[in-house]
Design a protein around this motif. Structure first.
Motif, short mmCIF file in Angstrom:
data_model
loop_
_atom_site.label_atom_id
_atom_site.label_comp_id
_atom_site.label_asym_id
_atom_site.label_seq_id
_atom_site.Cartn_x
_atom_site.Cartn_y
_atom_site.Cartn_z
N HIS A 104 42.16 39.18 39.89
CA HIS A 104 40.59 38.86 39.77
C HIS A 104 39.60 39.90 39.86
CE1 HIS A 104 42.36 34.51 40.55
NE2 HIS A 104 43.39 35.40 41.21
N HIS B 126 48.75 38.76 38.62
CA HIS B 126 47.33 38.84 37.93
C HIS B 126 46.60 39.43 38.89
CE1 HIS B 126 47.44 35.05 40.31
NE2 HIS B 126 46.15 35.20 40.51
N HIS C 198 46.61 39.89 42.77
CA HIS C 198 47.06 38.61 43.04
C HIS C 198 48.73 38.92 42.82
CE1 HIS C 198 46.76 33.90 44.07
NE2 HIS C 198 47.73 34.47 44.80
N TYR D 113 41.82 26.97 38.94
CA TYR D 113 41.48 27.72 40.08
C TYR D 113 40.09 27.57 40.59
CZ TYR D 113 43.73 31.87 41.91
OH TYR D 113 44.34 32.74 42.29
CO CO Z 1 45.14 34.58 41.97
#
Ligand code: CO
Length: 648
Positions: free
Chosen positions: A444, A442, A603, A392
């Motif tokens: 963040h 997921h 996400h 990422y």
């Molecule tokens: Co993401």
């Protein structure tokens, strides 16, 4: 044309210390390490996790006058690979001695970059691992990408006290192939980073490699679009900011840049010049930690989460930026100087990018009766850095606007984490982004520590909600609504979540400094898009990243409370950081307050996120509220245009 202004090696800005907050120089990092090695007889089995400036007490910074003597101290964390013990040291660079040295029991320093590389080599060389990938048709271990994930803490007895990572693996078909297209599903190597031994290789069963490549680099693109004409940013007279060492002046803004291996970019001592005096707003602002919890309950995927600051040192993973690519226009770069595992300095050239951007209209009105138009252009100062953490990318962009607004924007890009699924399977806890390629759902979560200083140290935080007046004698027509302000007096009162339907924001006021209207001068923290975690309250990740459960936390200033997850989140059982700092419900009224804002980015992966995600954005804003007596940007001059000036 893109240009860069940058100090050279002989320039005083990098070599000479002119302010107590100047980050350690390369020479200072080397010296701190060698003093410690010599005076504590450290051997070759010791790794240096951190060698960083011990920031002086706030009073020493605020009262500092240019030219006064500056005390320099290094804070050092070392890990002894022989016995797994962690030590913290304070080294005086002035006195060339170790001021303090202490063992910190039961903690794991973050995973260091050197360990990443050594760990990958160890896994590739392990016969059990080689056998497991051979079963899956992979014969060349040198093409396998080994991603070490922090092990977390699930209370497993055989993991207690060991420095472990879980390695998830991906198969490249050639050295430049995107390996994330082919997860080696079901194979996890568990590595002890102290001994650098593969403890075991878990095999959860065979799933074929997904069939398609997922390449995005220029060499794999057969045809680029043809209709892009040049777009150039020119500032023929140079940028409007001045830089002196780490200090920046841009119009009425004054601030300092800093950098640490754990937090990355740090913004210090932000003030705005008003009526001839620089008024403080923000003493220190930085990412304090972040975590990415994943939502798949299967195999080892339930352990997938990563604290990219506290467990990996996002600052140490910062990119060296390229003019014309990452940054466009008249750019000033700051280099970051950090330490490697041996305690030696290393430089990330161009780690921080700073430039001005046109930001459209600042304000405008046409007085249509008299045919007069007044319009001004807005400009913002952008200070940014980008880090690569495994698959990422995270960009951290601080924006300073002419009207006193400060904005933080996180840019998320890079490659989504992938898993393989059998042909025909539709994943529940993820999205099929390519045939047999699952991208797990997921989130963040970022936490930003904002050490506020609105016109000085004594600040109070208020929550402001907009309330609909009930119908009645005060509201006969049903149209009434108003903003209601409630003080958040203690740490527990100040643990809050967003409420967009109430227009909720948080106001940081100095109740002893009034504007000309008699209102306390204030800044408001305005949430943007945000979310809470979906993990169950009893889940390990909620205990370990308790900061996620509230969007706002407020603490009284303590220089040692710097991270939302505490000093050593790696493999920590939980409860550290904000939950621990706030356990005594301290007073936060009319004092030096620190705001901690949790920013969640949700996400649900899309096919468009594959093979590389276009940038996603999230952030928050700090805006003046009665900090000024009136609109502070009336003095921005009209721009020139081809027919004259922008007022006619
Ligand atoms: Co993401």
């Amino acid at each position: 044309m893109a240009t860069s202004t940058k100090p050279t090696a002989t320039d005083s800005t990098l070599a000479v210390i002119s302010h107590p907050l100047d980050p350690l120089t390369a020479e200072e990092i080397a010296e701190a390490s060698s003093i410690l090695k010599a005076q504590r007889q450290l051997g070759s089995r010791v790794r240096f996790e951190t060698v960083v400036l011990k920031e002086p007490a706030k009073v020493d910074v605020v009262d500092f006058s240019q030219g006064a003597p500056i005390r320099r101290e290094a804070f050092v964390v070392v890990l002894d690979n022989d016995d797994g013990a962690t030590y913290e040291a304070l080294v005086s660079l002035d006195e060339k001695r170790v001021v303090s040295w202490q063992h910190v029991p039961g903690v794991q320093p973050r995973v260091m970059f050197d360990e990443f590389l050594e760990c990958e080599a160890a896994v590739r060389a392990d016969p059990r691992f080689q056998a497991a990938i051979k079963k899956r048709g992979i014969s060349d271990p040198s093409l396998v990408m080994v991603d070490p994930w922090s092990a977390g803490n699930y209370g497993y007895e055989d993991e207690a006290g060991r420095r472990l990572v879980l390695c998830r693996n991906f198969a490249r078909s050639s050295p430049t192939d995107n390996g994330y297209a082919r997860p080696i599903e079901g194979v996890t190597a568990v590595v002890d980073l102290n001994s650098m031994e593969v403890v075991r290789v878990d095999d959860y069963g065979f799933v074929p490699l997904p069939p398609e490549a997922g390449n995005y680099s220029a060499e794999f693109v057969s045809q680029f679009r043809q209709d892009l004409k040049p777009l150039e940013i020119t500032q023929p007279d140079g940028p409007s900011f001045q830089v002196d060492g780490w200090s920046v002046a841009w119009q009425k803004w004054r601030l300092r840049i800093g950098f640490t291996p754990r937090e990355g970019l740090v913004i210090h001592t932000v003030g705005y010049e008003d009526k001839g005096r620089v008024r403080p707003i923000l003493y220190r602002a930085a990412l304090s930690d972040m975590v990415v919890p994943y939502g798949d309950p299967s195999k080892d995927h339930y352990r997938k989460n990563a604290f990219d600051a506290g467990e990996y040192g996002i600052g140490s993973l910062t990119n060296s930026l390229t003019l014309g690519c990452d940054c466009l226009g008249e750019i000033y770069y700051f280099d970051a100087v950090l330490n490697n595992g041996k305690g030696e300095p290393f430089v990330i050239p161009n780690a921080v990018c700073m430039h001005e951007e046109d930001y459209g209209i600042l304000w405008k009105h046409t007085d249509w009766r008299i045919g007069q138009t007044e319009v001004r252009r807005s400009r913002r100062l952008v200070v940014s850095s980008v880090a690569t953490v495994g698959n990422y990318e995270y960009g951290f962009f601080w924006y300073f606007y002419q009207d006193g607004t400060i904005q933080m924007e996180v840019k998320l890009t890079g490659i989504i984490n992938t898993a393989a699924v059998p042909e025909g399977e539709t994943p529940k806890y993820g999205t099929l982004v390519a045939p047999q390629l699952n991208a797990h759902i997921h989130q963040h979560f970022f936490n930003f520590r904002l050490d506020m200083s609105v016109d000085g140290g004594n600040n109070t935080v208020f929550e402001v909600n907009t309330v609909a007046e009930p119908p009645g004698p005060d509201n006969p027509h049903g149209n009434a609504f108003y903003a209601e302000k409630t003080p958040l007096r203690s740490e527990w009162e100040a643990q809050r979540v967003i409420d967009p339907m109430k227009g909720r924001y948080w106001l940081v006021s100095n109740t002893s400094a009034m504007n000309t209207l008699g209102q306390p001068v204030s800044y408001k923290l305005m949430p943007g898009e945000n979310i809470l975690p979906f993990a169950h309250p009893d889940a390990s990740i909620i205990k370990r990243a308790g900061f996620m459960t509230k969007h706002l936390w407020v603490t009284p200033y303590d220089r040692n409370e710097i991270s939302a997850t505490g000093p050593y989140p790696n493999q920590h059982a939980g409860g550290a950081g904000l939950p621990e700092y706030t356990k005594n419900d301290r007073n936060v009224e009319n004092t030096d307050v620190v705001l901690w804002y949790t920013l969640g980015y949700h996400h649900v992966p899309r096919p468009e996120d594959w093979p590389i995600s276009p940038v996603g954005y999230c952030g928050f804003t700090l805006k003046p509220v009665g900090f000024f007596d009136t609109n502070p940007v009336l003095d921005v001059p009209p721009s020139e245009h081809h027919g004259g000036a922008c007022h006619h």
